[in-house]
Design a protein around this motif. Structure first.
Motif, PDB file in Angstrom:
ATOM      1  N   GLY A 184     -21.712 -18.974 -71.439  1.00  0.00           N
ATOM      2  CA  GLY A 184     -21.978 -20.314 -70.900  1.00  0.00           C
ATOM      3  C   GLY A 184     -21.131 -21.370 -71.573  1.00  0.00           C
ATOM      4  O   GLY A 184     -20.567 -22.262 -70.908  1.00  0.00           O
ATOM      5  N   ALA A 185     -21.026 -21.301 -72.910  1.00  0.00           N
ATOM      6  CA  ALA A 185     -20.239 -22.300 -73.644  1.00  0.00           C
ATOM      7  C   ALA A 185     -18.749 -22.191 -73.299  1.00  0.00           C
ATOM      8  O   ALA A 185     -18.069 -23.205 -73.072  1.00  0.00           O
ATOM      9  N   VAL A 186     -18.241 -20.963 -73.246  1.00  0.00           N
ATOM     10  CA  VAL A 186     -16.824 -20.767 -72.934  1.00  0.00           C
ATOM     11  C   VAL A 186     -16.519 -21.238 -71.521  1.00  0.00           C
ATOM     12  O   VAL A 186     -15.510 -21.927 -71.267  1.00  0.00           O
ATOM     13  N   THR A 187     -17.393 -20.891 -70.584  1.00  0.00           N
ATOM     14  CA  THR A 187     -17.161 -21.286 -69.187  1.00  0.00           C
ATOM     15  C   THR A 187     -17.219 -22.796 -69.024  1.00  0.00           C
ATOM     16  O   THR A 187     -16.353 -23.405 -68.368  1.00  0.00           O
ATOM     17  N   VAL A 210     -10.492 -28.009 -67.102  1.00  0.00           N
ATOM     18  CA  VAL A 210      -9.905 -27.919 -65.766  1.00  0.00           C
ATOM     19  C   VAL A 210     -10.209 -29.175 -64.966  1.00  0.00           C
ATOM     20  O   VAL A 210      -9.353 -29.687 -64.231  1.00  0.00           O
ATOM     21  N   ALA A 211     -11.433 -29.694 -65.119  1.00  0.00           N
ATOM     22  CA  ALA A 211     -11.827 -30.901 -64.389  1.00  0.00           C
ATOM     23  C   ALA A 211     -11.012 -32.112 -64.806  1.00  0.00           C
ATOM     24  O   ALA A 211     -10.914 -33.089 -64.060  1.00  0.00           O
ATOM     25  N   ILE A 218      -5.389 -34.411 -61.131  1.00  0.00           N
ATOM     26  CA  ILE A 218      -4.058 -35.011 -61.140  1.00  0.00           C
ATOM     27  C   ILE A 218      -3.236 -34.504 -59.964  1.00  0.00           C
ATOM     28  O   ILE A 218      -2.482 -35.252 -59.336  1.00  0.00           O
ATOM     29  N   GLY A 219      -3.402 -33.221 -59.646  1.00  0.00           N
ATOM     30  CA  GLY A 219      -2.654 -32.652 -58.529  1.00  0.00           C
ATOM     31  C   GLY A 219      -3.170 -33.066 -57.173  1.00  0.00           C
ATOM     32  O   GLY A 219      -2.508 -32.837 -56.159  1.00  0.00           O
ATOM     33  N   LEU A 220      -4.367 -33.644 -57.127  1.00  0.00           N
ATOM     34  CA  LEU A 220      -4.947 -34.069 -55.854  1.00  0.00           C
ATOM     35  C   LEU A 220      -4.663 -35.526 -55.545  1.00  0.00           C
ATOM     36  O   LEU A 220      -5.003 -36.014 -54.471  1.00  0.00           O
ATOM     37  N   VAL A 221      -4.057 -36.233 -56.496  1.00  0.00           N
ATOM     38  CA  VAL A 221      -3.728 -37.642 -56.293  1.00  0.00           C
ATOM     39  C   VAL A 221      -2.536 -37.735 -55.343  1.00  0.00           C
ATOM     40  O   VAL A 221      -1.603 -36.924 -55.408  1.00  0.00           O
ATOM     41  N   GLY A 222      -2.541 -38.712 -54.481  1.00  0.00           N
ATOM     42  CA  GLY A 222      -1.432 -38.894 -53.555  1.00  0.00           C
ATOM     43  C   GLY A 222      -0.294 -39.663 -54.179  1.00  0.00           C
ATOM     44  O   GLY A 222      -0.353 -40.096 -55.330  1.00  0.00           O
ATOM     45  N   PHE A 228       2.348 -29.572 -62.558  1.00  0.00           N
ATOM     46  CA  PHE A 228       1.790 -29.627 -63.917  1.00  0.00           C
ATOM     47  C   PHE A 228       0.300 -29.306 -63.889  1.00  0.00           C
ATOM     48  O   PHE A 228      -0.196 -28.484 -64.672  1.00  0.00           O
ATOM     49  N   SER A 229      -0.422 -29.944 -62.973  1.00  0.00           N
ATOM     50  CA  SER A 229      -1.862 -29.726 -62.858  1.00  0.00           C
ATOM     51  C   SER A 229      -2.176 -28.282 -62.500  1.00  0.00           C
ATOM     52  O   SER A 229      -3.068 -27.656 -63.091  1.00  0.00           O
ATOM     53  N   LEU A 230      -1.430 -27.729 -61.539  1.00  0.00           N
ATOM     54  CA  LEU A 230      -1.671 -26.355 -61.119  1.00  0.00           C
ATOM     55  C   LEU A 230      -1.409 -25.368 -62.253  1.00  0.00           C
ATOM     56  O   LEU A 230      -2.146 -24.394 -62.439  1.00  0.00           O
ATOM     57  N   THR A 231      -0.367 -25.615 -63.045  1.00  0.00           N
ATOM     58  CA  THR A 231      -0.022 -24.705 -64.141  1.00  0.00           C
ATOM     59  C   THR A 231      -1.112 -24.686 -65.203  1.00  0.00           C
ATOM     60  O   THR A 231      -1.538 -23.610 -65.656  1.00  0.00           O
ATOM     61  N   VAL A 232      -1.576 -25.862 -65.614  1.00  0.00           N
ATOM     62  CA  VAL A 232      -2.647 -25.923 -66.625  1.00  0.00           C
ATOM     63  C   VAL A 232      -3.909 -25.264 -66.098  1.00  0.00           C
ATOM     64  O   VAL A 232      -4.568 -24.469 -66.790  1.00  0.00           O
ATOM     65  N   THR A 233      -4.262 -25.568 -64.858  1.00  0.00           N
ATOM     66  CA  THR A 233      -5.483 -25.004 -64.269  1.00  0.00           C
ATOM     67  C   THR A 233      -5.398 -23.486 -64.182  1.00  0.00           C
ATOM     68  O   THR A 233      -6.358 -22.780 -64.535  1.00  0.00           O
TER      69      THR A 233
END
Length: 776
Positions: free
Chosen positions: A432-435, A442-443, A448-452, A462-467
């Protein structure tokens, strides 16, 4: 999420096989990843370039800018239009929002410009440019030679261009800087009069002789044949042999008998030199599947053979190359990743004192990174400054999940518990803690990748790579780590009574550990003195916010650069020759500056960057300065700046690190309805901004008056009747264009008039400028 561990332990062979397949697939896919300096970004802007040679800004505005602007108003989706009218040129930039209809918007703009063509002067040929970061040249070569520029360009087209085009990933190779050839027709007044001809007759003959006209069709043997008359000129001799007819009844004469026909280079509108020698530029642009590093390496490998093909006296210099910067960034990431893995292994080895636990981590961490890289490959993304930075950030976070799970498994096994039960219980405690911690991170990055707009386009990868890296680390820690722990870690073989004793001894050992002795007192103080702890946290928070103003912020950190960019601007209206004279002073300074390897100057250039506000006029020069490998960019920049201050008459100069993409320029727009008010306000703003700290090179682009000659007709003098097909913008003498067969370069055929005759025939000798393949 502990159910993943339960499933993994039940299907250990499957998890092991999937891990091996992922590593093998990564070994195949990762080398195919594109390597670029920047991510591919379609700029939300379409520019229209419309040169109008010899026209003043007010004429350009009325006859070029306004018709195009009126036509663009009918295009849906355009957010704004910014136009610039300058001496002999118009740039109209239409901006819009990012979206799926970008390509359709570009097509709509092209149609709007086509509709506006009928209102433009005949000599104006507007060009629509929709740019992206992929249009930036990957490699730029400068070629110098003692040969004639046309001969050198021909040789480059035959030898260098095909070789560079054969490189995998290269989309386009262009040769720039070669001057056009033109055929100049200079009438002889006395011979014209004797033959009963006028300059207008010559222009009409050139237009008719260089045109291809359809002449109907006929049927023959069951097939329909079309007929055409005439064709474009392919040689100077054809123009000289053109028969010209004067007044009715007069005898036709050869054009070469009444006019001098000569092929010559067109007047230069730009000058390019490399290391003080005239040069041509060879620009290599990669396609959508290209890799900057592989193209750079391939070009470097071909340079010795290309130099040999060009022969002695020719030299090829690499002016710009994205490959080394990208390779250096990838090398840095590899080094940081290796160090991260090494330190993680050392920490586990020190704290857990177990070689087996170290092996588990040494496998799980690279697997998480490989899975993230596979996601990039499937999404057709590249390794660039942003995705590399994202992987660098993610590596530290990837280590956390595996270490937390592994340490807890090791602790439970140390209690003497049965191996599978110990692994499941350990994972259940921390799952639970790790998740939650991983999903929280991730949140932070995923939105950032969803911003227009530009932010979404630039930082989406960048956002996709980190996620991807974080989610991969979570999955690996809950699936692969338990399986590897089951295979590599061993619990002590004891009876249940021995297990209880082992647990008691392990807990006592933990309580006496150095970490516990250091941390427990701090925890006890924080829980007992809660108000004090909160106050300390608030003070630290306020102090942190207070120090944030000391942080430097910029778009891209230039770091240690191998290229410097110098820009020089003289008074508007300065001729190309005068600017060239002042540019030679700067070139001499660069040649004498220690640490400068090569330098290239371009005077009066325009092109892709002109479409997005980066063009230069004849009063401007731009320099690309390549540094030695051992030179410090800051030291060289300081030396150049000090030398520029000592030069007189060179105008305003600015110098920046890199190619100018990451320059920290700030623009202030000043608007006013009255020109005098605008001039005063602009100067006031310039002085105010120049007085700010850490601000250098403050300039104003407020237009200055450029001297020009205005010729007006005498309304009282008798005027010849104007031909009905003459329109504003058509040049006296009928200038036209034609191409040689098999020769892609453009040639011009032009009639020259003495001044007095030009004034007399201005109303009736104006002819339209023909397009390629025609002569008028």
């Amino acid at each position: 999420m502990s159910w993943l561990s339960k499933f993994s332990l039940a299907q250990r062979a499957l998890i092991g096989l999937m891990s091996i397949i992922a590593l093998a697939f990564g070994a195949i896919a990762i080398p195919q990843l594109k390597q670029q300096l920047l991510p591919s970004i379609e700029l939300p802007m379409v520019s229209v370039l419309a040169p109008y040679q010899g026209a003043s800004p007010d004429v350009v505005e009325k006859q070029v800018v306004e018709p195009i602007e009126d036509s663009l108003e009918a295009v849906d989706g355009i957010e704004g239009v910014t136009s610039t009218a300058s001496e002999g040129n118009a740039v109209i930039m239409a901006s819009f929002d990012y979206g799926p209809d970008t390509k359709q918007l570009v097509a709509d703009v092209q149609q709007a410009v086509n509709r506006a063509r009928v209102q433009l002067p005949d000599s104006v040929d507007p060009q629509v440019i929709a740019g992206s970061t992929d249009d930036m040249p990957t490699v730029v070569l400068a070629v110098t030679s003692g040969k004639d520029q046309q001969a050198l360009a021909d040789q480059l087209d035959k030898t260098v261009v095909p070789e560079l085009k054969s490189i995998d990933g290269v989309g386009q190779v262009t040769v720039d800087g070669v001057r056009d050839l033109q055929v100049t027709v200079t009438p002889d007044d006395a011979k014209l009069a004797k033959a009963g001809l006028t300059s207008a007759a010559l222009a009409q003959a050139l237009q008719a002789g260089g045109a291809t006209v359809p002449a109907g069709s006929f049927d023959e043997d069951g097939a329909n044949r079309t007929v055409q008359v005439g064709g474009g000129f392919t040689s100077v001799a054809q123009i000289q042999d053109l028969m010209v007819t004067g007044t009715p009844g007069s005898k036709p004469v050869r054009l070469g008998e009444v006019a001098a026909v000569k092929q010559e280079e067109a007047a230069a509108d730009s000058i390019t030199r490399t290391d003080g020698k005239p040069s041509l530029a060879v620009m290599v642009t990669m396609d959508k599947d290209g890799s900057a590093v592989s193209i750079s390496d391939a070009v470097e490998d071909k340079l010795p053979a290309l130099r040999k093909d060009l022969g002695s006296g020719s030299e090829i210099t690499v002016v710009s190359d994205q490959g080394p910067a990208v390779a250096k960034a990838i090398e840095g990431l590899t080094t940081e990743g290796a160090l991260g893995l090494l330190f993680a292994v050392l920490v586990i080895l020190v704290f857990l004192a177990s070689v087996r636990s170290t092996l588990v981590t040494a496998v799980s961490i690279p697997l998480s990174v490989v899975l993230a890289l596979i996601v990039l490959w499937t999404r057709d993304l590249s390794l660039n400054m942003l995705t590399l930075g994202a992987l660098t950030i993610a590596i530290g976070r990837v280590v956390d999940d595996s270490i937390v799970v592994l340490e807890n498994i090791k602790r439970h096994l140390g209690y003497g518990e049965e191996r599978q039960d110990a692994i499941l219980k350990a994972v259940r405690e921390v799952a639970g803690a790790v998740t939650s911690s991983t999903l929280t991170t991730v949140a932070v990055f995923l939105p950032i990748g969803l911003v227009g707009g530009m932010v979404g386009e630039l930082f989406g990868s960048f956002s996709l790579t980190v996620t991807a890296a974080l989610l991969a680390s979570l999955v690996v820690s809950l699936t692969v780590v338990p399986v590897l722990s089951y295979w590599f870690l061993r619990a002590p073989k004891n009876t249940p009574e021995d297990a209880e004793e082992a647990r008691r001894l392990a807990e006592e050992k933990e309580a006496r550990s150095r970490l516990q002795r250091l941390y427990v007192p701090v925890l006890r103080f924080a829980t007992r003195r809660r108000l004090t702890s909160v106050l300390i946290a608030v003070v630290i928070l306020i102090g942190t916010f207070g120090m944030s103003g000391l942080l430097k912020t910029n778009f891209f950190d230039q770091g240690e650069q191998e290229v410097l960019t110098v820009k020089q601007e003289l008074k508007p209206g300065t001729s190309l020759a005068a600017t060239d004279e002042q540019a030679k002073k700067v070139e001499k300074l660069l040649a004498d500056t220690e640490g400068v390897k090569d330098y290239q100057v371009t005077i009066g250039s325009s092109g892709f960057m002109a479409a997005f506000g980066g063009g230069t006029d004849t009063n401007q020069a731009s320099y690309s300065v390549m540094l030695d490998d051992s030179a410090s960019s800051d030291d060289v920049q300081d030396s150049i700046e000090a030398g520029l201050k000592k030069l007189d008459g060179i105008g305003t100069t600015t110098i920046a690190a890199g190619d100018g993409f990451g320059s920290q320029d700030l623009s202030v727009v000043v608007k006013a309805a009255d020109a005098n008010v605008l001039r005063e306000a602009s100067e006031e703003v310039r002085k105010t901004v120049a007085g700010l700290d850490d601000v250098t090179d403050v300039t104003s682009n407020l237009a200055e008056s450029v001297p020009r000659i205005s010729v007006k007709a005498n309304s009282k003098a008798p005027r010849p009747v104007q031909r009905p097909d003459a329109r504003p913008g058509r040049r006296p003498g009928g200038q036209g264009h034609h191409r040689r067969q098999g020769d892609p370069r453009r040639h011009r055929a032009r009639c020259r008039h003495p001044v007095g005759e030009a004034r007399a025939d201005a109303g009736r000798a104006a002819e339209p400028e023909a397009g390629p393949g025609e002569a008028g």
